[in-house]
Design a protein around this motif. Sequence first.
Motif, PDB file in Angstrom:
ATOM      1  N   ASP A 184      44.403  80.851 -11.449  1.00  0.00           N
ATOM      2  CA  ASP A 184      45.610  81.685 -11.331  1.00  0.00           C
ATOM      3  C   ASP A 184      45.313  83.174 -11.384  1.00  0.00           C
ATOM      4  O   ASP A 184      46.203  83.987 -11.609  1.00  0.00           O
ATOM      5  CB  ASP A 184      46.614  81.316 -12.422  1.00  0.00           C
ATOM      6  N   ARG A 185      44.051  83.560 -11.147  1.00  0.00           N
ATOM      7  CA  ARG A 185      43.689  84.970 -11.300  1.00  0.00           C
ATOM      8  C   ARG A 185      44.354  85.876 -10.282  1.00  0.00           C
ATOM      9  O   ARG A 185      44.455  87.086 -10.488  1.00  0.00           O
ATOM     10  CB  ARG A 185      42.167  85.133 -11.250  1.00  0.00           C
ATOM     11  N   GLU A 186      44.839  85.313  -9.171  1.00  0.00           N
ATOM     12  CA  GLU A 186      45.481  86.131  -8.146  1.00  0.00           C
ATOM     13  C   GLU A 186      46.757  86.787  -8.660  1.00  0.00           C
ATOM     14  O   GLU A 186      47.212  87.779  -8.097  1.00  0.00           O
ATOM     15  CB  GLU A 186      45.801  85.278  -6.914  1.00  0.00           C
ATOM     16  N   ARG A 187      47.339  86.259  -9.741  1.00  0.00           N
ATOM     17  CA  ARG A 187      48.571  86.853 -10.263  1.00  0.00           C
ATOM     18  C   ARG A 187      48.303  88.172 -10.969  1.00  0.00           C
ATOM     19  O   ARG A 187      49.233  88.927 -11.242  1.00  0.00           O
ATOM     20  CB  ARG A 187      49.263  85.880 -11.219  1.00  0.00           C
ATOM     21  N   HIS A 188      47.043  88.455 -11.292  1.00  0.00           N
ATOM     22  CA  HIS A 188      46.699  89.687 -11.983  1.00  0.00           C
ATOM     23  C   HIS A 188      46.545  90.817 -10.958  1.00  0.00           C
ATOM     24  O   HIS A 188      45.624  90.798 -10.146  1.00  0.00           O
ATOM     25  CB  HIS A 188      45.407  89.519 -12.781  1.00  0.00           C
ATOM     26  N   VAL A 189      47.437  91.767 -10.995  1.00  0.00           N
ATOM     27  CA  VAL A 189      47.409  92.895 -10.078  1.00  0.00           C
ATOM     28  C   VAL A 189      46.740  94.109 -10.714  1.00  0.00           C
ATOM     29  O   VAL A 189      46.026  94.867 -10.055  1.00  0.00           O
ATOM     30  CB  VAL A 189      48.843  93.259  -9.619  1.00  0.00           C
ATOM     31  N   PHE A 190      46.945  94.262 -12.026  1.00  0.00           N
ATOM     32  CA  PHE A 190      46.382  95.383 -12.778  1.00  0.00           C
ATOM     33  C   PHE A 190      44.857  95.390 -12.617  1.00  0.00           C
ATOM     34  O   PHE A 190      44.169  94.495 -13.075  1.00  0.00           O
ATOM     35  CB  PHE A 190      46.771  95.204 -14.245  1.00  0.00           C
ATOM     36  N   GLY A 191      44.323  96.417 -11.942  1.00  0.00           N
ATOM     37  CA  GLY A 191      42.884  96.537 -11.756  1.00  0.00           C
ATOM     38  C   GLY A 191      42.331  95.780 -10.570  1.00  0.00           C
ATOM     39  O   GLY A 191      41.150  95.928 -10.240  1.00  0.00           O
ATOM     40  N   ARG A 192      43.171  94.971  -9.896  1.00  0.00           N
ATOM     41  CA  ARG A 192      42.673  94.139  -8.804  1.00  0.00           C
ATOM     42  C   ARG A 192      43.334  94.456  -7.464  1.00  0.00           C
ATOM     43  O   ARG A 192      42.983  93.860  -6.451  1.00  0.00           O
ATOM     44  CB  ARG A 192      42.882  92.655  -9.113  1.00  0.00           C
TER      45      ARG A 192
END
Length: 224
Positions: free
Chosen positions: A114-122
Amino acid sequence: MSEHRYPDADRAAVYRVIAERRDMRHFAGGEVDRATLQRLLAAAHRAPSVGLMQPWRFCRITDPGLRAAIGDLVRDETELTAEALGDRGAEFSRLKVEGIAECAELLVVALTEDRERHVFGRRTMPHMDLASASCAIQNLWLAARTEGLGMGWVSLFDPERLGMLLGFPPGAEPIAVLCLGPVDEFYARPMLEETGWTTAQPLEELLAENGWPGGGAPTATPSA
């Protein structure tokens, strides 16, 4: 001098473990006691991660059949890598590139599904999930060296096949097979240097100021 500076002996110990960390391929069997393993994993979990995403997942392999199957995957990729290396293929085939059968503990590290949900820094640098997980692996590596244990990062495998073997959910991506355990001795220098495969570059060749190493003057970025 910073008031937060550690005492001389503590600082020396930190720099020493960094200098003496090795990517190990030769292991002496044995075991890693539960308390030590827990300390090592806790050290890994304290690693920094962009946006505090903590994208790492650790899978401890205790089933002998699974360990053997992972070894088969690594051998398959080792053969394909030797073919891809062309003239250096035979030389590569003589290298010992993993210690899966001999190490006390085998861990697989993966990026969470589920790492795609992380927008901060990505948003512009999506690979920061991999960078964050790499920090966790390095923490584990250094902690293992302080415990007198060797660790080797094996990257010769097909991620899709390894994920299927371990029942990872879609989107989860294996990035490392970690061999961990007692060793008879640590390499005096990186093993790939000792075997003559390659030589590490000195810091001076990789360091620059205000631009790319060896390049011309930097170009100003146009304003939006």
